[in-house]
Design a protein around this motif. Structure first.
Motif, PDB file in Angstrom:
ATOM      1  N   ALA A  44       0.277  -1.640  -0.048  1.00  0.00           N
ATOM      2  CA  ALA A  44      -0.122  -0.451   0.098  1.00  0.00           C
ATOM      3  C   ALA A  44       0.662   1.273   0.203  1.00  0.00           C
ATOM      4  O   ALA A  44       0.079   2.466  -0.927  1.00  0.00           O
ATOM      5  CB  ALA A  44      -0.705   0.265   1.655  1.00  0.00           C
ATOM      6  N   ASP A  46      -6.426  -3.150  -4.944  1.00  0.00           N
ATOM      7  CA  ASP A  46      -7.604  -3.617  -4.684  1.00  0.00           C
ATOM      8  C   ASP A  46      -7.789  -4.302  -3.154  1.00  0.00           C
ATOM      9  O   ASP A  46      -6.943  -5.425  -3.515  1.00  0.00           O
ATOM     10  CB  ASP A  46      -8.190  -4.574  -5.761  1.00  0.00           C
ATOM     11  CG  ASP A  46      -9.114  -5.352  -6.037  1.00  0.00           C
ATOM     12  OD1 ASP A  46     -10.206  -4.746  -5.182  1.00  0.00           O
ATOM     13  OD2 ASP A  46      -9.154  -6.300  -7.161  1.00  0.00           O
ATOM     14  N   LEU A  47      -8.311  -3.523  -2.688  1.00  0.00           N
ATOM     15  CA  LEU A  47      -8.004  -4.499  -1.317  1.00  0.00           C
ATOM     16  C   LEU A  47      -9.354  -5.100  -0.800  1.00  0.00           C
ATOM     17  O   LEU A  47     -10.221  -5.407   0.273  1.00  0.00           O
ATOM     18  CB  LEU A  47      -9.143  -3.200   0.004  1.00  0.00           C
ATOM     19  CG  LEU A  47      -7.443  -1.953   0.153  1.00  0.00           C
ATOM     20  CD1 LEU A  47      -8.122  -1.050   0.641  1.00  0.00           C
ATOM     21  CD2 LEU A  47      -6.608  -2.398  -0.103  1.00  0.00           C
ATOM     22  N   ARG A  61      -7.887  -2.031   6.884  1.00  0.00           N
ATOM     23  CA  ARG A  61      -8.664  -1.408   5.416  1.00  0.00           C
ATOM     24  C   ARG A  61      -8.262   0.071   6.172  1.00  0.00           C
ATOM     25  O   ARG A  61      -7.506   0.963   5.308  1.00  0.00           O
ATOM     26  CB  ARG A  61     -10.214  -2.053   5.351  1.00  0.00           C
ATOM     27  CG  ARG A  61     -10.058  -2.885   4.807  1.00  0.00           C
ATOM     28  CD  ARG A  61     -11.461  -3.185   4.855  1.00  0.00           C
ATOM     29  NE  ARG A  61     -12.447  -5.005   4.534  1.00  0.00           N
ATOM     30  CZ  ARG A  61     -13.369  -5.539   4.281  1.00  0.00           C
ATOM     31  NH1 ARG A  61     -14.550  -5.074   4.814  1.00  0.00           N
ATOM     32  NH2 ARG A  61     -13.133  -6.774   4.649  1.00  0.00           N
ATOM     33  N   ALA A  62      -8.275   0.749   6.899  1.00  0.00           N
ATOM     34  CA  ALA A  62      -8.606   1.613   6.955  1.00  0.00           C
ATOM     35  C   ALA A  62      -6.982   2.925   7.301  1.00  0.00           C
ATOM     36  O   ALA A  62      -6.794   3.028   6.554  1.00  0.00           O
ATOM     37  CB  ALA A  62      -9.372   2.298   8.993  1.00  0.00           C
ATOM     38  N   GLU A 108      -5.522   2.168   3.635  1.00  0.00           N
ATOM     39  CA  GLU A 108      -6.025   3.058   2.561  1.00  0.00           C
ATOM     40  C   GLU A 108      -5.158   4.657   2.752  1.00  0.00           C
ATOM     41  O   GLU A 108      -5.279   5.253   1.891  1.00  0.00           O
ATOM     42  CB  GLU A 108      -7.631   3.188   3.037  1.00  0.00           C
ATOM     43  CG  GLU A 108      -8.994   2.538   2.261  1.00  0.00           C
ATOM     44  CD  GLU A 108      -9.897   2.631   2.188  1.00  0.00           C
ATOM     45  OE1 GLU A 108     -10.285   4.000   2.298  1.00  0.00           O
ATOM     46  OE2 GLU A 108     -10.836   1.829   2.233  1.00  0.00           O
ATOM     47  N   ARG A 109      -4.927   4.812   4.058  1.00  0.00           N
ATOM     48  CA  ARG A 109      -4.540   5.623   4.518  1.00  0.00           C
ATOM     49  C   ARG A 109      -3.117   6.273   3.737  1.00  0.00           C
ATOM     50  O   ARG A 109      -2.658   7.279   3.582  1.00  0.00           O
ATOM     51  CB  ARG A 109      -4.542   6.227   6.043  1.00  0.00           C
ATOM     52  CG  ARG A 109      -5.396   6.843   6.575  1.00  0.00           C
ATOM     53  CD  ARG A 109      -5.503   7.239   7.856  1.00  0.00           C
ATOM     54  NE  ARG A 109      -5.651   6.405   9.070  1.00  0.00           N
ATOM     55  CZ  ARG A 109      -6.160   5.777   9.198  1.00  0.00           C
ATOM     56  NH1 ARG A 109      -7.277   6.078   9.397  1.00  0.00           N
ATOM     57  NH2 ARG A 109      -6.182   4.764  10.413  1.00  0.00           N
ATOM     58  N   ARG A 131      -5.082   5.259  -6.741  1.00  0.00           N
ATOM     59  CA  ARG A 131      -6.079   4.537  -6.916  1.00  0.00           C
ATOM     60  C   ARG A 131      -6.780   3.486  -5.919  1.00  0.00           C
ATOM     61  O   ARG A 131      -6.250   2.471  -6.252  1.00  0.00           O
ATOM     62  CB  ARG A 131      -5.973   4.434  -8.594  1.00  0.00           C
ATOM     63  CG  ARG A 131      -8.465   4.362  -8.516  1.00  0.00           C
ATOM     64  CD  ARG A 131      -8.076   4.131 -10.004  1.00  0.00           C
ATOM     65  NE  ARG A 131      -8.232   4.875 -10.667  1.00  0.00           N
ATOM     66  CZ  ARG A 131      -9.136   5.368 -11.480  1.00  0.00           C
ATOM     67  NH1 ARG A 131     -10.558   5.037 -11.495  1.00  0.00           N
ATOM     68  NH2 ARG A 131      -9.261   6.724 -12.727  1.00  0.00           N
ATOM     69  N   VAL A 132      -8.015   3.649  -5.462  1.00  0.00           N
ATOM     70  CA  VAL A 132      -8.351   2.269  -4.067  1.00  0.00           C
ATOM     71  C   VAL A 132      -9.771   1.983  -4.430  1.00  0.00           C
ATOM     72  O   VAL A 132     -10.702   2.847  -4.764  1.00  0.00           O
ATOM     73  CB  VAL A 132      -8.022   2.758  -3.232  1.00  0.00           C
ATOM     74  CG1 VAL A 132      -8.665   1.703  -1.864  1.00  0.00           C
ATOM     75  CG2 VAL A 132      -6.393   3.821  -2.408  1.00  0.00           C
ATOM     76  N   LEU A 133      -9.369   0.774  -4.697  1.00  0.00           N
ATOM     77  CA  LEU A 133     -11.284  -0.062  -4.862  1.00  0.00           C
ATOM     78  C   LEU A 133     -11.024  -1.046  -3.660  1.00  0.00           C
ATOM     79  O   LEU A 133     -10.346  -1.766  -3.202  1.00  0.00           O
ATOM     80  CB  LEU A 133     -10.765  -1.265  -5.526  1.00  0.00           C
ATOM     81  CG  LEU A 133     -12.203  -1.873  -5.498  1.00  0.00           C
ATOM     82  CD1 LEU A 133     -13.380  -0.709  -6.156  1.00  0.00           C
ATOM     83  CD2 LEU A 133     -12.168  -3.070  -7.164  1.00  0.00           C
ATOM     84  N   ARG A 134     -12.508  -0.593  -2.623  1.00  0.00           N
ATOM     85  CA  ARG A 134     -12.729  -0.862  -1.409  1.00  0.00           C
ATOM     86  C   ARG A 134     -12.979  -1.931  -1.250  1.00  0.00           C
ATOM     87  O   ARG A 134     -13.954  -2.437  -1.916  1.00  0.00           O
ATOM     88  CB  ARG A 134     -13.191   0.689  -0.551  1.00  0.00           C
ATOM     89  CG  ARG A 134     -12.901   1.527  -0.231  1.00  0.00           C
ATOM     90  CD  ARG A 134     -13.742   2.762   0.424  1.00  0.00           C
ATOM     91  NE  ARG A 134     -13.471   3.859   0.792  1.00  0.00           N
ATOM     92  CZ  ARG A 134     -13.438   4.831   1.569  1.00  0.00           C
ATOM     93  NH1 ARG A 134     -14.764   4.775   1.817  1.00  0.00           N
ATOM     94  NH2 ARG A 134     -12.913   5.803   2.068  1.00  0.00           N
ATOM     95  N   ALA A 135     -13.394  -2.368  -0.174  1.00  0.00           N
ATOM     96  CA  ALA A 135     -12.777  -3.860   0.621  1.00  0.00           C
ATOM     97  C   ALA A 135     -15.142  -4.213   0.063  1.00  0.00           C
ATOM     98  O   ALA A 135     -15.233  -2.947   1.228  1.00  0.00           O
ATOM     99  CB  ALA A 135     -12.306  -4.827   1.205  1.00  0.00           C
TER     100      ALA A 135
END
Length: 289
Positions: A223, A232-233, A241-242, A245-246, A254-258
């Protein structure tokens, strides 16, 4: 001479740059089935392995993204052909990894093969569906063209050892990206067998790189890596996860959230994962030239 023999146990390694190295740390960890029975030892990747996988993915990006969409479609279809040829092997591995009956494993493997074919068919259609010729008032053309983002870090689903893995990897490479995949921590074996398929098909080395090991150890390095363009999470544990993302935000990924809950990977996909790691480039061109 004894009539009994010892079976030759399979050695599961990493998959980096088209080769199968052991982890530079020399570590491995035991993989068990859902009943706690030993299956194999998997390589336990390190931070250096992450760096080398990212370097391999970056090196492969230019030629892979520069290939024609038709060519990428042919390559993905070849992967499906190879999966079909090794179908029974994958059924056995998914049965052991997920602790499900053989019939259910057959359904999952067949769905994984069909998914490769589905994404192979999209490679030369994405530009038409997601691109556009924009209406403008002036003596010029304006086109919007989807282009791959770059190197994508993929955290594979933890529970769906093959179908979930295929569902997140295939759309990434179908759109011209390359990737570094962290396989399911508890069920990594089908991922390495899939890597063997990729290595013996037409997928260029470095387009897909597969690491096995501890998600909590490897995901933060992926990350925060400045040469990874997207993340891709899908298989990220909730407690990570948090923070991931940070870390991704620090390098403008670019982040694809879980998803909040584990999706049904057997459902027919839409084009959202094809769209997830594409950038839209707008081109202006004068008319008459």
């Amino acid at each position: 001479m004894s009539d009994t023999r010892l079976a030759v146990a399979k050695t599961y390694k990493l998959f980096v740059g088209g080769a199968f190295p052991r982890s530079e740390s020399g570590r491995s960890y035991p993989v068990t089935d859902r009943k706690g029975r030993f299956l194999a030892n998997a390589a336990q990747a390190s931070r250096k392995d992450v760096r080398e996988a990212v370097a391999a993915a970056r090196k492969a990006f230019a030629p892979w993204s520069g290939a024609t969409a038709h060519n990428r479609g042919q390559v993905l279809y070849r992967v499906a052909e190879m999966l079909e040829a090794r179908r029974e092997e994958f059924v056995a591995e998914v049965t052991a990894a997920e602790g499900i009956p053989a019939k259910r494993a057959q359904v999952a493997v067949d769905a994984a093969i069909d998914r490769w074919v589905w994404y192979a068919g999209w490679t030369d259609k994405v530009a038409t569906v997601l691109g556009a010729a924009n209406p403008v008032s002036g003596p010029y053309f304006c086109f919007s063209v989807p282009e791959p983002t770059g190197v994508v870090g993929v955290l594979a689903p933890q529970s769906s050892a093959l179908l979930g893995l295929v569902s997140v990897v295939a759309p990434v490479i179908a759109t011209g990206n390359t990737c570094v995949v962290l396989a399911s921590e508890e069920r990594p074996l089908p991922a390495i067998t899939l890597a063997e398929v990729l290595a013996t098909s037409d997928v260029p080395g470095g387009v897909v790189n597969v690491l096995t090991g501890r998600t909590a150890e490897l995901a933060p390095w992926l990350a925060s890596h400045s040469d990874v363009n997207a993340l891709d999470l899908a298989g990220a544990p909730g407690e990570l996860r948090a923070d991931l993302e940070r870390s991704a935000a620090d390098t403008v990924k670019r982040v694809l959230r879980a998803p909040v809950t584990e999706p049904d990977w057997a459902r027919q996909p839409d084009i959202s994962r094809l769209r997830a790691f594409l950038e839209t480039k707008t081109v202006w061109h004068p008319t008459g030239i």
